[in-house]
Motif scaffolding. Sequence first.
Motif, PDB file in Angstrom:
ATOM      1  N   THR A  48      16.823  35.944 -13.298  1.00 20.90           N
ATOM      2  CA  THR A  48      18.252  36.177 -13.101  1.00 20.90           C
ATOM      3  C   THR A  48      19.069  35.003 -13.626  1.00 20.90           C
ATOM      4  O   THR A  48      20.112  35.194 -14.261  1.00 20.90           O
ATOM      5  CB  THR A  48      18.562  36.436 -11.613  1.00 20.90           C
ATOM      6  OG1 THR A  48      17.821  37.578 -11.182  1.00 20.90           O
ATOM      7  CG2 THR A  48      20.044  36.666 -11.376  1.00 20.90           C
ATOM      8  N   ILE A  49      18.595  33.790 -13.389  1.00 23.29           N
ATOM      9  CA  ILE A  49      19.296  32.605 -13.903  1.00 23.29           C
ATOM     10  C   ILE A  49      19.310  32.622 -15.428  1.00 23.29           C
ATOM     11  O   ILE A  49      20.324  32.307 -16.050  1.00 23.29           O
ATOM     12  CB  ILE A  49      18.664  31.312 -13.351  1.00 23.29           C
ATOM     13  CG1 ILE A  49      18.916  31.215 -11.848  1.00 23.29           C
ATOM     14  CG2 ILE A  49      19.204  30.082 -14.072  1.00 23.29           C
ATOM     15  CD1 ILE A  49      18.097  30.153 -11.153  1.00 23.29           C
ATOM     16  N   ALA A  50      18.194  33.017 -16.033  1.00 23.33           N
ATOM     17  CA  ALA A  50      18.138  33.115 -17.497  1.00 23.33           C
ATOM     18  C   ALA A  50      19.122  34.170 -18.002  1.00 23.33           C
ATOM     19  O   ALA A  50      19.819  33.958 -19.002  1.00 23.33           O
ATOM     20  CB  ALA A  50      16.717  33.449 -17.949  1.00 23.33           C
ATOM     21  N   ALA A  51      19.214  35.293 -17.300  1.00 26.84           N
ATOM     22  CA  ALA A  51      20.170  36.337 -17.684  1.00 26.84           C
ATOM     23  C   ALA A  51      21.604  35.845 -17.518  1.00 26.84           C
ATOM     24  O   ALA A  51      22.472  36.145 -18.345  1.00 26.84           O
ATOM     25  CB  ALA A  51      19.932  37.596 -16.844  1.00 26.84           C
ATOM     26  N   TYR A  52      21.856  35.072 -16.474  1.00 27.55           N
ATOM     27  CA  TYR A  52      23.187  34.481 -16.266  1.00 27.55           C
ATOM     28  C   TYR A  52      23.534  33.540 -17.420  1.00 27.55           C
ATOM     29  O   TYR A  52      24.660  33.548 -17.915  1.00 27.55           O
ATOM     30  CB  TYR A  52      23.221  33.747 -14.926  1.00 27.55           C
ATOM     31  CG  TYR A  52      24.462  32.935 -14.719  1.00 27.55           C
ATOM     32  CD1 TYR A  52      25.691  33.554 -14.449  1.00 27.55           C
ATOM     33  CD2 TYR A  52      24.435  31.545 -14.815  1.00 27.55           C
ATOM     34  CE1 TYR A  52      26.843  32.798 -14.273  1.00 27.55           C
ATOM     35  CE2 TYR A  52      25.580  30.790 -14.636  1.00 27.55           C
ATOM     36  CZ  TYR A  52      26.783  31.427 -14.373  1.00 27.55           C
ATOM     37  OH  TYR A  52      27.922  30.678 -14.196  1.00 27.55           O
ATOM     38  N   ALA A  53      22.563  32.751 -17.855  1.00 30.19           N
ATOM     39  CA  ALA A  53      22.790  31.813 -18.957  1.00 30.19           C
ATOM     40  C   ALA A  53      23.144  32.541 -20.248  1.00 30.19           C
ATOM     41  O   ALA A  53      23.847  32.004 -21.101  1.00 30.19           O
ATOM     42  CB  ALA A  53      21.557  30.940 -19.165  1.00 30.19           C
ATOM     43  N   GLU A  54      22.692  33.775 -20.377  1.00 33.96           N
ATOM     44  CA  GLU A  54      22.986  34.593 -21.559  1.00 33.96           C
ATOM     45  C   GLU A  54      24.185  35.518 -21.329  1.00 33.96           C
ATOM     46  O   GLU A  54      24.413  36.436 -22.122  1.00 33.96           O
ATOM     47  CB  GLU A  54      21.753  35.428 -21.935  1.00 33.96           C
ATOM     48  CG  GLU A  54      20.549  34.597 -22.339  1.00 33.96           C
ATOM     49  CD  GLU A  54      20.778  33.827 -23.626  1.00 33.96           C
ATOM     50  OE1 GLU A  54      21.480  34.345 -24.522  1.00 33.96           O
ATOM     51  OE2 GLU A  54      20.248  32.709 -23.741  1.00 33.96           O
ATOM     52  N   ASP A  55      24.915  35.303 -20.239  1.00 32.77           N
ATOM     53  CA  ASP A  55      26.083  36.118 -19.881  1.00 32.77           C
ATOM     54  C   ASP A  55      25.746  37.592 -19.682  1.00 32.77           C
ATOM     55  O   ASP A  55      26.557  38.475 -19.945  1.00 32.77           O
ATOM     56  CB  ASP A  55      27.198  35.974 -20.926  1.00 32.77           C
ATOM     57  CG  ASP A  55      27.831  34.604 -20.920  1.00 32.77           C
ATOM     58  OD1 ASP A  55      27.957  34.023 -19.827  1.00 32.77           O
ATOM     59  OD2 ASP A  55      28.190  34.115 -22.012  1.00 32.77           O
ATOM     60  N   GLU A  56      24.542  37.855 -19.182  1.00 30.15           N
ATOM     61  CA  GLU A  56      24.110  39.227 -18.947  1.00 30.15           C
ATOM     62  C   GLU A  56      24.348  39.678 -17.511  1.00 30.15           C
ATOM     63  O   GLU A  56      24.355  40.873 -17.230  1.00 30.15           O
ATOM     64  CB  GLU A  56      22.625  39.377 -19.307  1.00 30.15           C
ATOM     65  CG  GLU A  56      22.355  39.155 -20.783  1.00 30.15           C
ATOM     66  CD  GLU A  56      20.877  39.097 -21.106  1.00 30.15           C
ATOM     67  OE1 GLU A  56      20.036  39.266 -20.195  1.00 30.15           O
ATOM     68  OE2 GLU A  56      20.555  38.865 -22.286  1.00 30.15           O
ATOM     69  N   VAL A  57      24.491  38.725 -16.604  1.00 30.17           N
ATOM     70  CA  VAL A  57      24.795  39.040 -15.204  1.00 30.17           C
ATOM     71  C   VAL A  57      25.887  38.090 -14.722  1.00 30.17           C
ATOM     72  O   VAL A  57      26.095  37.025 -15.298  1.00 30.17           O
ATOM     73  CB  VAL A  57      23.544  38.939 -14.287  1.00 30.17           C
ATOM     74  CG1 VAL A  57      22.475  39.932 -14.690  1.00 30.17           C
ATOM     75  CG2 VAL A  57      22.989  37.530 -14.266  1.00 30.17           C
ATOM     76  N   SER A  58      26.547  38.478 -13.662  1.00 29.28           N
ATOM     77  CA  SER A  58      27.660  37.670 -13.143  1.00 29.28           C
ATOM     78  C   SER A  58      27.161  36.499 -12.301  1.00 29.28           C
ATOM     79  O   SER A  58      26.016  36.481 -11.836  1.00 29.28           O
ATOM     80  CB  SER A  58      28.566  38.550 -12.281  1.00 29.28           C
ATOM     81  OG  SER A  58      27.892  38.910 -11.086  1.00 29.28           O
ATOM     82  N   SER A  59      28.049  35.553 -12.085  1.00 30.15           N
ATOM     83  CA  SER A  59      27.710  34.427 -11.212  1.00 30.15           C
ATOM     84  C   SER A  59      27.485  34.921  -9.781  1.00 30.15           C
ATOM     85  O   SER A  59      26.584  34.437  -9.096  1.00 30.15           O
ATOM     86  CB  SER A  59      28.786  33.350 -11.260  1.00 30.15           C
ATOM     87  OG  SER A  59      30.028  33.864 -10.851  1.00 30.15           O
ATOM     88  N   ALA A  60      28.270  35.891  -9.342  1.00 25.36           N
ATOM     89  CA  ALA A  60      28.104  36.423  -7.982  1.00 25.36           C
ATOM     90  C   ALA A  60      26.722  37.048  -7.810  1.00 25.36           C
ATOM     91  O   ALA A  60      26.067  36.861  -6.774  1.00 25.36           O
ATOM     92  CB  ALA A  60      29.196  37.443  -7.677  1.00 25.36           C
ATOM     93  N   HIS A  61      26.270  37.764  -8.819  1.00 24.41           N
ATOM     94  CA  HIS A  61      24.935  38.376  -8.768  1.00 24.41           C
ATOM     95  C   HIS A  61      23.860  37.285  -8.713  1.00 24.41           C
ATOM     96  O   HIS A  61      22.903  37.376  -7.947  1.00 24.41           O
ATOM     97  CB  HIS A  61      24.720  39.285  -9.981  1.00 24.41           C
ATOM     98  CG  HIS A  61      23.348  39.861 -10.054  1.00 24.41           C
ATOM     99  ND1 HIS A  61      22.946  40.912  -9.275  1.00 24.41           N
ATOM    100  CD2 HIS A  61      22.270  39.499 -10.799  1.00 24.41           C
ATOM    101  CE1 HIS A  61      21.676  41.193  -9.543  1.00 24.41           C
ATOM    102  NE2 HIS A  61      21.245  40.339 -10.465  1.00 24.41           N
TER     103      HIS A  61
END
Length: 107
Positions: A48-61
Motif C-alpha cells: 500500500t505504501i508503494a502504491a501511495y508513492a506512485e499516487d495510486e491510493v490516497s493518503s487516507a487509505h
Amino acid sequence: MDRLWRPDAFSRLECGDLRASLNMLQLHKGMSRLTASTQAAVGKTLATIAAYAEDEVSSAHTVGTLDEAVLSIVRSTDSGDHEAAIDLVGIRLALFPDAPPPEDRRA
C-alpha cells in the motif's frame, strides 16, 4: 559537508522519508522472524505504501492500512511481531505526521 551538520540542512519531508525508509529496511530485515499473520499484514502495508508513492491510493487509505496492521499486530503474543508494529508506527509518523490519531477499532 558542513551543510549536513546544520539543523536546517534537510526539510521535514526529507527527514520523514529517511525515517520511513529506515523503518521499512528494519521490517524487511526482520521479516523471517515474524509470524505468518504479521508477515501478511506487513506485506500488505508495504504494498500500500508503494502504491501511495506512485499516487495510486490516497493518503487516507494508506494511513488506514497502517493503522489496521498495527492493531492486528499488537494483538499478537509474539514480541518479535511487536517490533514490527513499532516500525509501522514509525513509518506512519514519518510519512503522515499530521494525520489524525488512529480510530479505536477494538469494539
